[in-house]
Design an enzyme around this catalytic site. Sequence first.
Site, short mmCIF file in Angstrom:
data_model
loop_
_atom_site.label_atom_id
_atom_site.label_comp_id
_atom_site.label_asym_id
_atom_site.label_seq_id
_atom_site.Cartn_x
_atom_site.Cartn_y
_atom_site.Cartn_z
CE LYS A 160 -65.32 -32.70 18.53
NZ LYS A 160 -64.20 -32.40 17.65
CE LYS A 207 -53.78 -43.79 36.25
NZ LYS A 207 -53.20 -45.10 36.60
N GLY A 208 -50.97 -40.01 39.74
CA GLY A 208 -50.58 -39.91 41.16
C GLY A 208 -50.76 -38.49 41.68
CE1 TYR A 260 -32.13 -44.92 32.95
CE2 TYR A 260 -33.06 -46.50 31.42
CZ TYR A 260 -32.37 -45.33 31.66
OH TYR A 260 -31.95 -44.55 30.62
N GLY A 318 -48.04 -41.95 32.61
CA GLY A 318 -47.26 -40.71 32.62
C GLY A 318 -48.10 -39.45 32.53
CG HIS A 353 -32.69 -42.94 51.09
ND1 HIS A 353 -32.04 -42.53 49.95
CD2 HIS A 353 -32.40 -44.25 51.24
CE1 HIS A 353 -31.38 -43.55 49.43
NE2 HIS A 353 -31.58 -44.61 50.19
CD GLU A 402 -33.58 -39.23 49.53
OE1 GLU A 402 -32.94 -38.82 50.51
OE2 GLU A 402 -33.27 -40.26 48.89
N GLY A 460 -24.37 -42.20 48.61
CA GLY A 460 -23.55 -40.98 48.59
C GLY A 460 -22.65 -40.89 49.81
CB CYS A 477 -28.34 -44.00 50.97
SG CYS A 477 -28.47 -45.70 51.50
#
Length: 546
Positions: free
Chosen positions: A222, A18-19, A55, A15, A510, A512, A386, A384
């Site tokens: 450091k 990295k992507g 999820y 999280g 899709h 998006e 939707g 989709c």
Amino acid sequence: MQAKFIVVTGSLMSGLGKGILVSSIMKVLDMYDLKVLPIKFDGYLNFDCGTMNPYRHGEVFVLEDGGEVDMDFGTYERFLDRDLDRDSSITGGKIISSIIEKERRGDFLGEDVQVTPHLTGEVIKYIEDFAEKKKIDIVVIEVGGTVGDIENGYFIEAMRQLSLKRKVEFINLTYVPVISSVGEQKTKPSQIGIRLLMQAGIKPDILVSRTHEPLSEKTREKLAFFSSLDKSRIISDEDLNNIYRFPINLLKQGVDRILLDDLGIKGLKINRDKLRSWEEIADDTVGIEGESIRIGIVGKYIDLKDSYVSVREAVYHASHALGINTDIKWIEATNLRDEKQVSNELAGLDGVIIPGGFGARGIEGKIMAIKYARENKIPLLGLCLGMQLMAVEFARNVCKLKGANSTEFDPKTKYKIIDLMPAQVAVKNKGGTMRLGAWKARITVNDSIAYRAYKKKIISERHRHRYELNNRYRHLLEKAGLIVSATTLDGKLVEIMEWKNSYGIGTQAHPELKSRPSRPSPLFLSFINAASEVKKQSLNTSTKSE
Ligand code: GLN
């Protein structure tokens, strides 16, 4: 030039972005007109992401070739503005099944097949073959998970072995927390992270530190001291309003020069045009002066916003291009249990998006949200699932087919508005068997939202679904006023549906997934524009009535 490699590992926890780091590095190299492609390694034993729950892992991204991959691929494509293919994805499942296949074939006769050299060799061969086949200058390899995980241990070892024979630059991403009561940036977690990487035989060439505020000079010193690196190689990755700024941030810190020098690439100058157009994309002052519009996204994986990253980004791309400031309201469909709750949540919105999804949970809430948007003339975009639910809502409330549904949620429904096509009925395996990847469609109605959005008749978008509109009801729905404005090229499957009396459009695809900051999705542009028009009208009427 023989291909060179950049390997990006992460320490401590997931999280950290990295992507986004990998995408930004690729963008920086792309600004030097180098041909660069990613490889993402994910350690899980699934063959691909297709069977995973969004999820837990965030959205499943779909490529042109139908590959179902990790959500980072969406970020890669958005930054590089380039279609990738499934060759860029390696999973533990893929690599292990390929080595077992070889073993059964007898490729290793007489040998005992081991993690090293066999599994590591398989990884290295895959990567070298990839670089050669794609004729690229630089492969940027993202190692999923964190250093020290069991799942990626052999892959990291393979990267070490690769560096013995090829030019490899190692970049490690760590985290520098601030303890709020003290307010000081803490380097100890990073020190431990680096130590773990060094235990694996890898000394990073660049250390990128995820932080809240930019790294202080003291923290840089450091970190440099503990990782035996020059201070210029400690890179700050602080919180940004807009992720598209990160490549510019890397350039400011001189990462381009370090990479090119380390990889022995000489004489290249940055492409000023590419830099300038990216600066425009990264400009986060666009639209902030005007009135914001509010878009509600009604989903069921709302707690984990990563489940809908591509939708969120597509909204952002379109808004940015139109100079509109858009606020997103995330609405959990399972909380919409009756009309009162629906109007509480949806009143005052300028647009509603019903994104894709699977399984029965939250379906009734989404259907009620669609009804509310239709009756209150709030612009609606169905993606989709939707679109499928737009058809179900219309069948129930306009055509009065009580209990109409998709057989995905109610296999026994009297009115199977959405159903499995014959080709899907026989399918037993769940992995990789949906209608996947790029499909062409034909827009059949000139006077339609779809045609005004795409401005052409033949379009192509990516798909990922098993169910379709049932043609037995198509005529009935059309007669009652639902417009079918696009179909597959053979005319057999419905691709886009629209409302007649107000702005509402649903697509089986899709869109998006293909939206890029430099090329927003036509449907999202159309939808955001419609939402802002509705907002303007309502402002006008409210000032007139005052
Ligand atoms: N569950 C639906 C189907 O399989 C919709 C899928 C989706 O929204 N991607 O057809």
